[in-house]
Design a protein around this motif. Structure first.
Motif, PDB file in Angstrom:
ATOM      1  N   ASN A  15       0.833  -1.203   0.000  1.00 46.75           N
ATOM      2  CA  ASN A  15       0.000   0.000   0.000  1.00 46.75           C
ATOM      3  C   ASN A  15       0.869   1.255   0.000  1.00 46.75           C
ATOM      4  OD1 ASN A  15      -2.749  -1.030   0.160  1.00 46.75           O
ATOM      5  ND2 ASN A  15      -2.069  -1.904   2.089  1.00 46.75           N
ATOM      6  N   LEU A  16       0.884   1.940  -1.118  1.00 45.17           N
ATOM      7  CA  LEU A  16       1.551   3.227  -1.238  1.00 45.17           C
ATOM      8  C   LEU A  16       0.455   4.215  -1.635  1.00 45.17           C
ATOM      9  CD1 LEU A  16       4.737   1.962  -3.098  1.00 45.17           C
ATOM     10  CD2 LEU A  16       4.529   2.526  -0.678  1.00 45.17           C
ATOM     11  N   ASP A  17       0.697   5.062  -2.607  1.00 47.59           N
ATOM     12  CA  ASP A  17      -0.361   5.940  -3.103  1.00 47.59           C
ATOM     13  C   ASP A  17      -1.457   5.105  -3.763  1.00 47.59           C
ATOM     14  OD1 ASP A  17       1.181   8.014  -2.253  1.00 47.59           O
ATOM     15  OD2 ASP A  17       1.905   8.547  -4.238  1.00 47.59           O
ATOM     16  N   ARG A  18      -1.033   4.059  -4.448  1.00 47.57           N
ATOM     17  CA  ARG A  18      -1.943   3.099  -5.067  1.00 47.57           C
ATOM     18  C   ARG A  18      -1.551   1.729  -4.553  1.00 47.57           C
ATOM     19  NH1 ARG A  18      -1.788   3.972 -11.367  1.00 47.57           N
ATOM     20  NH2 ARG A  18      -3.779   2.894 -11.228  1.00 47.57           N
ATOM     21  N   LYS A  19      -2.391   0.744  -4.766  1.00 41.72           N
ATOM     22  CA  LYS A  19      -2.047  -0.611  -4.339  1.00 41.72           C
ATOM     23  C   LYS A  19      -1.210  -1.284  -5.410  1.00 41.72           C
ATOM     24  CE  LYS A  19      -5.832  -1.720  -1.264  1.00 41.72           C
ATOM     25  NZ  LYS A  19      -6.914  -2.649  -0.996  1.00 41.72           N
ATOM     26  N   TYR A  20      -0.152  -1.922  -4.988  1.00 45.67           N
ATOM     27  CA  TYR A  20       0.678  -2.733  -5.870  1.00 45.67           C
ATOM     28  C   TYR A  20       0.478  -4.186  -5.456  1.00 45.67           C
ATOM     29  CZ  TYR A  20       3.237   1.513  -7.073  1.00 45.67           C
ATOM     30  OH  TYR A  20       3.580   2.757  -7.517  1.00 45.67           O
ATOM     31  N   TYR A  21       0.192  -5.029  -6.408  1.00 42.83           N
ATOM     32  CA  TYR A  21       0.018  -6.452  -6.121  1.00 42.83           C
ATOM     33  C   TYR A  21       1.174  -7.225  -6.729  1.00 42.83           C
ATOM     34  CZ  TYR A  21      -4.821  -5.323  -4.976  1.00 42.83           C
ATOM     35  OH  TYR A  21      -5.957  -4.794  -4.423  1.00 42.83           O
ATOM     36  N   LEU A  22       1.789  -8.103  -5.965  1.00 45.10           N
ATOM     37  CA  LEU A  22       2.782  -9.010  -6.502  1.00 45.10           C
ATOM     38  C   LEU A  22       2.031 -10.107  -7.234  1.00 45.10           C
ATOM     39  CD1 LEU A  22       5.870  -9.487  -6.453  1.00 45.10           C
ATOM     40  CD2 LEU A  22       5.451 -11.108  -4.615  1.00 45.10           C
ATOM     41  N   ALA A  23       2.402 -10.363  -8.482  1.00 49.73           N
ATOM     42  CA  ALA A  23       1.640 -11.322  -9.292  1.00 49.73           C
ATOM     43  C   ALA A  23       2.550 -12.041 -10.270  1.00 49.73           C
ATOM     44  CB  ALA A  23       0.549 -10.598 -10.069  1.00 49.73           C
ATOM     45  N   VAL A  40      -6.956  -3.396  -8.838  1.00 52.32           N
ATOM     46  CA  VAL A  40      -7.835  -4.539  -9.074  1.00 52.32           C
ATOM     47  C   VAL A  40      -7.011  -5.806  -8.937  1.00 52.32           C
ATOM     48  CG1 VAL A  40      -9.368  -5.651 -10.730  1.00 52.32           C
ATOM     49  CG2 VAL A  40      -9.213  -3.172 -10.665  1.00 52.32           C
ATOM     50  N   ASP A  41      -7.504  -6.779  -8.179  1.00 48.99           N
ATOM     51  CA  ASP A  41      -6.724  -8.001  -7.968  1.00 48.99           C
ATOM     52  C   ASP A  41      -7.204  -9.179  -8.811  1.00 48.99           C
ATOM     53  OD1 ASP A  41      -9.038  -8.701  -6.703  1.00 48.99           O
ATOM     54  OD2 ASP A  41      -8.141  -9.027  -4.744  1.00 48.99           O
ATOM     55  N   ASP A  42      -7.983  -8.912  -9.845  1.00 42.57           N
ATOM     56  CA  ASP A  42      -8.435 -10.017 -10.690  1.00 42.57           C
ATOM     57  C   ASP A  42      -8.222  -9.718 -12.176  1.00 42.57           C
ATOM     58  OD1 ASP A  42     -10.366  -8.096 -11.001  1.00 42.57           O
ATOM     59  OD2 ASP A  42     -12.059  -9.428 -10.662  1.00 42.57           O
ATOM     60  N   TYR A  46      -3.180 -12.723 -14.752  1.00 41.24           N
ATOM     61  CA  TYR A  46      -2.308 -12.616 -13.597  1.00 41.24           C
ATOM     62  C   TYR A  46      -2.769 -13.552 -12.494  1.00 41.24           C
ATOM     63  CZ  TYR A  46      -0.299  -8.433 -15.658  1.00 41.24           C
ATOM     64  OH  TYR A  46       0.333  -7.556 -16.499  1.00 41.24           O
ATOM     65  N   ARG A  47      -1.814 -14.143 -11.814  1.00 42.51           N
ATOM     66  CA  ARG A  47      -2.112 -15.026 -10.679  1.00 42.51           C
ATOM     67  C   ARG A  47      -1.573 -14.354  -9.417  1.00 42.51           C
ATOM     68  NH1 ARG A  47       1.217 -18.868  -8.662  1.00 42.51           N
ATOM     69  NH2 ARG A  47       2.359 -19.053 -10.606  1.00 42.51           N
ATOM     70  N   TYR A  48      -2.447 -14.106  -8.451  1.00 43.78           N
ATOM     71  CA  TYR A  48      -2.098 -13.375  -7.240  1.00 43.78           C
ATOM     72  C   TYR A  48      -1.849 -14.276  -6.040  1.00 43.78           C
ATOM     73  CZ  TYR A  48      -3.522  -9.386  -9.921  1.00 43.78           C
ATOM     74  OH  TYR A  48      -3.603  -8.433 -10.902  1.00 43.78           O
TER      75      TYR A  48
END
Length: 75
Positions: A15-23, A40-42, A46-48
């Motif tokens: 969580n920074l200014d926007r969300k970063y997802y490792l994928a 968006v996490d879907d 991409y596989r989260y």
């Protein structure tokens, strides 16, 4: 009946200014671990849900913020 062991899966959200997802980008065929700039996490391709090894191979320090995935979330 013998139970099959499944490696635990985790998610990593930064969580920074926007969300970063490792994928893992499964759309390009090489399964390279990347970070995405999305809230968006879907996103298709991409596989989260990642293994401990996948997370650590991206950046060892990210393992500290990995969150276990509940069995219901995987489905």
């Amino acid at each position: 009946m013998k139970e099959i062991w499944k490696e635990p899966l985790y998610t990593v959200t930064i969580n920074l200014d926007r969300k970063y997802y490792l994928a893992v980008d499964e759309g390009d065929g090489n399964e390279e671990i990347i970070t995405t700039l999305t809230t968006v996490d879907d996103v298709f391709g991409y596989r989260y849900f990642l293994t401990e090894q996948e997370i650590k191979s991206s950046d060892e320090s990210l393992w500290k913020i990995a969150v276990p995935v509940e069995e219901e979330e995987k489905q």
